[in-house]
Structure formats: structure tokens, C-alpha cells
Write a protein that holds these residues in place. Structure first.
Motif, PDB file in Angstrom:
ATOM      1  N   ARG A   5       0.819  -1.214   0.000  1.00  9.36           N
ATOM      2  CA  ARG A   5       0.000   0.000   0.000  1.00  9.36           C
ATOM      3  C   ARG A   5       0.852   1.263   0.000  1.00  9.36           C
ATOM      4  O   ARG A   5       0.349   2.366  -0.138  1.00  9.36           O
ATOM      5  CB  ARG A   5      -0.923   0.002   1.222  1.00  9.36           C
ATOM      6  CG  ARG A   5      -1.923  -1.147   1.229  1.00  9.36           C
ATOM      7  CD  ARG A   5      -2.499  -1.371   2.597  1.00  9.36           C
ATOM      8  NE  ARG A   5      -1.449  -1.725   3.553  1.00  9.36           N
ATOM      9  CZ  ARG A   5      -1.669  -2.067   4.815  1.00  9.36           C
ATOM     10  NH1 ARG A   5      -2.886  -2.099   5.278  1.00  9.36           N
ATOM     11  NH2 ARG A   5      -0.675  -2.375   5.619  1.00  9.36           N
ATOM     12  N   LYS A   6       2.146   1.087   0.179  1.00  2.00           N
ATOM     13  CA  LYS A   6       3.029   2.260   0.216  1.00  2.00           C
ATOM     14  C   LYS A   6       3.113   2.871  -1.193  1.00  2.00           C
ATOM     15  O   LYS A   6       3.206   2.156  -2.187  1.00  2.00           O
ATOM     16  CB  LYS A   6       4.418   1.837   0.677  1.00  2.00           C
ATOM     17  CG  LYS A   6       5.368   3.005   0.908  1.00  2.00           C
ATOM     18  CD  LYS A   6       6.786   2.520   1.166  1.00  2.00           C
ATOM     19  CE  LYS A   6       6.955   1.908   2.537  1.00  2.00           C
ATOM     20  NZ  LYS A   6       8.373   1.529   2.794  1.00  2.00           N
ATOM     21  N   HIS A   7       3.093   4.193  -1.258  1.00  4.19           N
ATOM     22  CA  HIS A   7       3.224   4.844  -2.562  1.00  4.19           C
ATOM     23  C   HIS A   7       4.695   4.809  -2.987  1.00  4.19           C
ATOM     24  O   HIS A   7       5.605   4.921  -2.154  1.00  4.19           O
ATOM     25  CB  HIS A   7       2.729   6.289  -2.475  1.00  4.19           C
ATOM     26  CG  HIS A   7       2.436   6.889  -3.808  1.00  4.19           C
ATOM     27  ND1 HIS A   7       3.414   7.441  -4.596  1.00  4.19           N
ATOM     28  CD2 HIS A   7       1.280   6.997  -4.519  1.00  4.19           C
ATOM     29  CE1 HIS A   7       2.880   7.882  -5.723  1.00  4.19           C
ATOM     30  NE2 HIS A   7       1.587   7.616  -5.707  1.00  4.19           N
ATOM     31  N   SER A   9       6.416   7.014  -4.385  1.00  3.18           N
ATOM     32  CA  SER A   9       7.130   8.251  -4.047  1.00  3.18           C
ATOM     33  C   SER A   9       7.638   8.202  -2.606  1.00  3.18           C
ATOM     34  O   SER A   9       8.678   8.789  -2.280  1.00  3.18           O
ATOM     35  CB  SER A   9       6.224   9.472  -4.256  1.00  3.18           C
ATOM     36  OG  SER A   9       5.094   9.389  -3.406  1.00  3.18           O
TER      37      SER A   9
END
Ligand code: SF4
Length: 285
Positions: A5-7, A9
Motif C-alpha cells: 500500500r506504500k506509494h 514516491s
């Protein structure tokens, strides 16, 4: 632990000031760029060895001449959805010296002469230091198929020595640590599928995601072999390996979303190679 779920960026910001290996120290000393991946998630992920001079200057992967060759071939095969990254995010190079031992200087783009550096492969410890970033990037990108560009990328991803000239084009699976949800890849009618639209996929081992990988030659190597237009030339092999990856993605899109292939990947080798023939005269490093 990697978190899907981490972006991307956020992952990039976690690593951009990294000095976990000597390449980061060199980057800090010379004012070079940290080069993170870019492109479309859940597509074809192409992974090279590391950024070169142009990539370091621009801060983008595969934007130099060999990257233009790669992007040109993908474009000709009708591949618009892809993601580019590298085993290491900082340039690996050594200074070029004159016979008297002084640094050789070269003008780039009319600017003040700068010390000339020669690209060289990152060392195994440097690749190992950057591996957590790469694995997490793969896990977040969640590619349909990975193309390893060159022996070093293939070896780093397979975690065993890959003789690229004999192993190129042969599909393998690699494992990437994951978290947040169970692995959702399965082999369905020969196509790697993901859990989507309420369809049941068959999880593999929890906290481990398996990805299909196709090793191929590095585009910088192809640049040195462009004059060879024979039936088994490196360029032709390279085109065919990228075509294989394109077809895996096409099958995935058809099975998962009912998207019919455009047929662009059926373009002949000669047509792809012809369109890239002007690259023969580029002094790429
Ligand atoms: S190459 Fe990777 S591990 Fe080494 S300093 Fe750069 S970001 Fe860090």
C-alpha cells in the motif's frame, strides 16, 4: 517489511539520501542524482544494472542512448505500459586518468570541463545493499512480468548466477517478500493472473510473491552489436525477448480484463531494427 500500500514516491524518498554503499558516497561527493524507477505499475517491469552518465545527470532511468534504444523497441512493439528501474539507484563508475595519472577532463554540452568517469558494473555488495529497495519497488509496482536486462540484473533477481547468452529468453520465477495481503498470482491457462473483480486466484506462499522473469541482453550491449543484422544477432534476440514479455502482458490483459491485443507486437524484427538503425552512430559513453 514491504508494504504494497506504500506509494512509490514514499519509497523513493526513503532511499534518495541513502549512503548504504559507496555509490551513495560518490553520488554525494559529485552532486549526482539518485535514480529511482518510473513508469506504469502492473505492467512490464524492465530492470537494468544501474544508471549511467546521462541517467545520473537527468535523475531518470534509461534516458541515455541505450535507454532510447530500449524505449524505441518497446514503442515499436506497441508496448506503452512499462516500468523501468535498476539494481542500484546510484551510478557506478571510476575516474578516467591520463597516462601521467591526472584526471582526464571532458566537456559535456559546452560546460566547464569535468573529470571523465567510466561506467562500471556495481559490485555484489553494492547490489546487495540496494536489493531491499529493489524488492520493495517490485512488490509495490506488482508487475505482470519482469524483464531482467543483462547478466547482472538477472543474477541479482534470480539469486544465482545467470549465464545471459545461454539463458536469455528462458522464463523463470523469482520470489519477492511481501506483506499486507496474501500473494495473489496464479498460473491460469498459462497466464499469470492476479486476484481481481471477485475472481478467485490461488495464493502461493503467504508473504512471498512469485513473479515471472525473462532475462535478456542489456541494451548497452545491443548498442555495441547494432551492425550485426544476422538471423541470430543480439539485436534480434533482444527484440524477441521483449516481444515475449509483450505477449505475456497481452495475455494477462485479455484474461483479466478482456482487452484484445492490438497485434502491434507482431511487427517484424527487421522493421524494429530498421527503425533503430540511426542509433548505430551514437557515441553512448
Ligand atoms: S546504490 Fe542503493 S544502496 Fe547504494 S547508496 Fe545508492 S541507493 Fe543506497
Amino acid at each position: 517489511m514491504p508494504d504494497a500500500r506504500k506509494h512509490l514516491s514514499v519509497l523513493a524518498s526513503e532511499w534518495e539520501g541513502c549512503t548504504k554503499c559507496s555509490l551513495g558516497e560518490h553520488r554525494e561527493k559529485t552532486g549526482g542524482s539518485f535514480v529511482f524507477g518510473e513508469g506504469a505499475p502492473r505492467s512490464i517491469m524492465l530492470i537494468g544494472e544501474g544508471p549511467g552518465r546521462v541517467e545520473e545527470a537527468e535523475g531518470r532511468p534509461f534516458c541515455g542512448p541505450s535507454g532510447q534504444l530500449l524505449r524505441g523497441v518497446l514503442n515499436k512493439l506497441g508496448v506503452t505500459q512499462y516500468y523501468l528501474s535498476n539494481c542500484v539507484s546510484c551510478r557506478s563508475c571510476s575516474i578516467v586518468t591520463n597516462p601521467d595519472g591526472t584526471p582526464m577532463l571532458k566537456k559535456f554540452g559546452g560546460r566547464t570541463p569535468q573529470p571523465l568517469y567510466r561506467d562500471e558494473p556495481p559490485t555484489p555488495p553494492q547490489v546487495a545493499a540496494c536489493r531491499p529497495r529493489l524488492l520493495e519497488e517490485i512488490y509495490i509496482v506488482d508487475p505482470v512480468v519482469i524483464v531482467a536486462l543483462g547478466a547482472q540484473a538477472a543474477t541479482a533477481l534470480a539469486q544465482e548466477s545467470v549465464a545471459i547468452l545461454s539463458e536469455r529468453g528462458k522464463e523463470r520465477t523469482i520470489e519477492v517478500p511481501g506483506a499486507a495481503f496474501k500473494a495473489s498470482l496464479t498460473d491460469k491457462r498459462g497466464v499469470w493472473m492476479r486476484k481481481s473483480g471477485g475472481q478467485t486466484a490461488y495464493p502461493v506462499v503467504e508473504n512471498t510473491v512469485r513473479y515471472l522473469m525473462i532475462p535478456t541482453l542489456h541494451p548497452a550491449f545491443i548498442m555495441r552489436k547494432l551492425a550485426d543484422r544476422g538471423q541470430n544477432s543480439p539485436f534480434r534476440q533482444f527484440v524477441n525477448d521483449l516481444r515475449s514479455a509483450a505477449r505475456v502482458y497481452e495475455r494477462y490483459m485479455l484474461e483479466a480484463f478482456g482487452v484484445e491485443p492490438t497485434g502491434a507486437s507482431n511487427v517484424s524484427d527487421d522493421e524494429v531494427m530498421q527503425d533503430n538503425s540511426e542509433q548505430e552512430n551514437i557515441d553512448y559513453e
